[in-house]
Write an enzyme that holds these catalytic residues in place. Structure first.
Site, PDB file in Angstrom:
ATOM      1  N   ASP A   1       0.844  -1.195   0.000  1.00 24.16           N
ATOM      2  CA  ASP A   1       0.000   0.000   0.000  1.00 24.16           C
ATOM      3  C   ASP A   1       0.878   1.244   0.000  1.00 24.16           C
ATOM      4  O   ASP A   1       2.037   1.202   0.416  1.00 24.16           O
ATOM      5  CB  ASP A   1      -0.895   0.030   1.250  1.00 24.16           C
ATOM      6  CG  ASP A   1      -1.874  -1.132   1.274  1.00 24.16           C
ATOM      7  OD1 ASP A   1      -2.161  -1.687   0.206  1.00 24.16           O
ATOM      8  OD2 ASP A   1      -2.335  -1.467   2.384  1.00 24.16           O
TER       9      ASP A   1
HETATM   10  N1  URA Z   1      -1.311  -5.955   3.795  1.00 26.16           N
HETATM   11  C1  URA Z   1      -1.797  -4.698   3.815  1.00 26.16           C
HETATM   12  O1  URA Z   1      -2.823  -4.428   4.394  1.00 26.16           O
HETATM   13  N2  URA Z   1      -1.094  -3.746   3.172  1.00 26.16           N
HETATM   14  C2  URA Z   1       0.081  -3.976   2.536  1.00 26.16           C
HETATM   15  O2  URA Z   1       0.684  -3.052   1.988  1.00 26.16           O
HETATM   16  C3  URA Z   1       0.568  -5.290   2.532  1.00 26.16           C
HETATM   17  C4  URA Z   1      -0.147  -6.265   3.169  1.00 26.16           C
END
Ligand code: URA
Length: 240
Positions: A107
């Site tokens: 993310d």
């Molecule tokens: N899980 C999440 O919620 N975000 C990420 O970036 C990776 C795994």
């Protein structure tokens, strides 16, 4: 079997210039293969056995590039975006000629281990849902993480869309108003870690990926820094 590629593609991949520029260099006579001047930029070259020279310097060809980045908050794991900064903005132009892309997404606000490569087959294998390549995250959680959460994650929890997660291993490092944990998951659903904590009524306030397969983030890399992986490290990405 011999792997052959056009000389202009080889040289442009390595950053010697655009295809149009390589054509000019060929006409100038500064490109040689096996000690012979090559004037045709479309000449096929065996990348393993032929000796390539550019301006009298031997060129070492490689097809793939593998980079480990300590991804910063605020960058998208994408190869293009109209609005936001992307992880490729952090990488030197000499690597961009290989057209690397991130192996899986983190993310925008997630930090930590991100592998970038142009090896599509490796990326495909690592991301395949059948391979269950483990990924370990460190997170700070708003709220007290309990032994019940550990048990729930080990059994599998139900996400907001009804998806039942595979068993995952939750380790509590610190339990308090803001808890600290490590979580290993064996799949990669959208926002998986955040949604798993939501399913037990808690919010992830900081997330960082520590490892992928047996490849661990090199903690000597500052946030936003990157380096190439060694051949041994490339193999570790797929190991469980
Ligand atoms: N899980 C999440 O919620 N975000 C990420 O970036 C990776 C795994």
């Amino acid at each position: 079997m011999a792997k052959k590629l056009r000389i202009d593609k080889i040289l442009s991949n390595l950053g010697y210039g655009s295809r149009a520029e390589i054509k000019i260099y060929c006409k100038k006579g500064i490109v040689k293969v096996n000690d012979k001047v090559i004037s045709n930029p479309g000449t096929q070259v065996d990348i393993d056995d032929d000796k390539i020279e550019f301006n009298n310097e031997v060129v070492r060809y490689r097809e793939f590039v593998y980079i480990m980045m300590n991804k910063p908050d605020g960058y998208l794991s994408a190869t293009f975006d109209k609005r936001d900064p992307i992880v490729l903005d952090l990488i030197d132009a000499s690597y961009l000629t290989f057209e690397p892309f991130p192996v899986g997404r983190l993310d925008k606000d997630t930090e930590g281990l991100l592998v970038l490569t142009n090896d599509g087959q490796l990326a495909h294998r690592v991301l395949s849902p059948k391979k269950h390549v483990p990924k370990t995250y460190y997170a700070k959680i708003d709220g007290i993480v309990t032994v019940e959460d550990v048990k729930a994650f080990e059994k599998g929890v139900t996400l907001d869309d009804g998806y039942e997660t595979m068993p995952s291993q939750l380790k509590i490092l610190e339990s308090g108003e803001i808890s600290e944990i490590e979580l290993t998951i064996h799949e990669g659903k959208f926002h998986q870690v955040k949604r798993m904590f939501e399913s037990v009524g808690k919010k992830v306030v900081y997330l960082k990926r520590l490892s992928m397969g047996k490849l661990k983030l090199d903690e000597t890399l500052d946030i936003g820094e990157y380096r190439e992986l060694t051949d041994e490290e490339v193999k570790l990405i797929e190991e469980r």
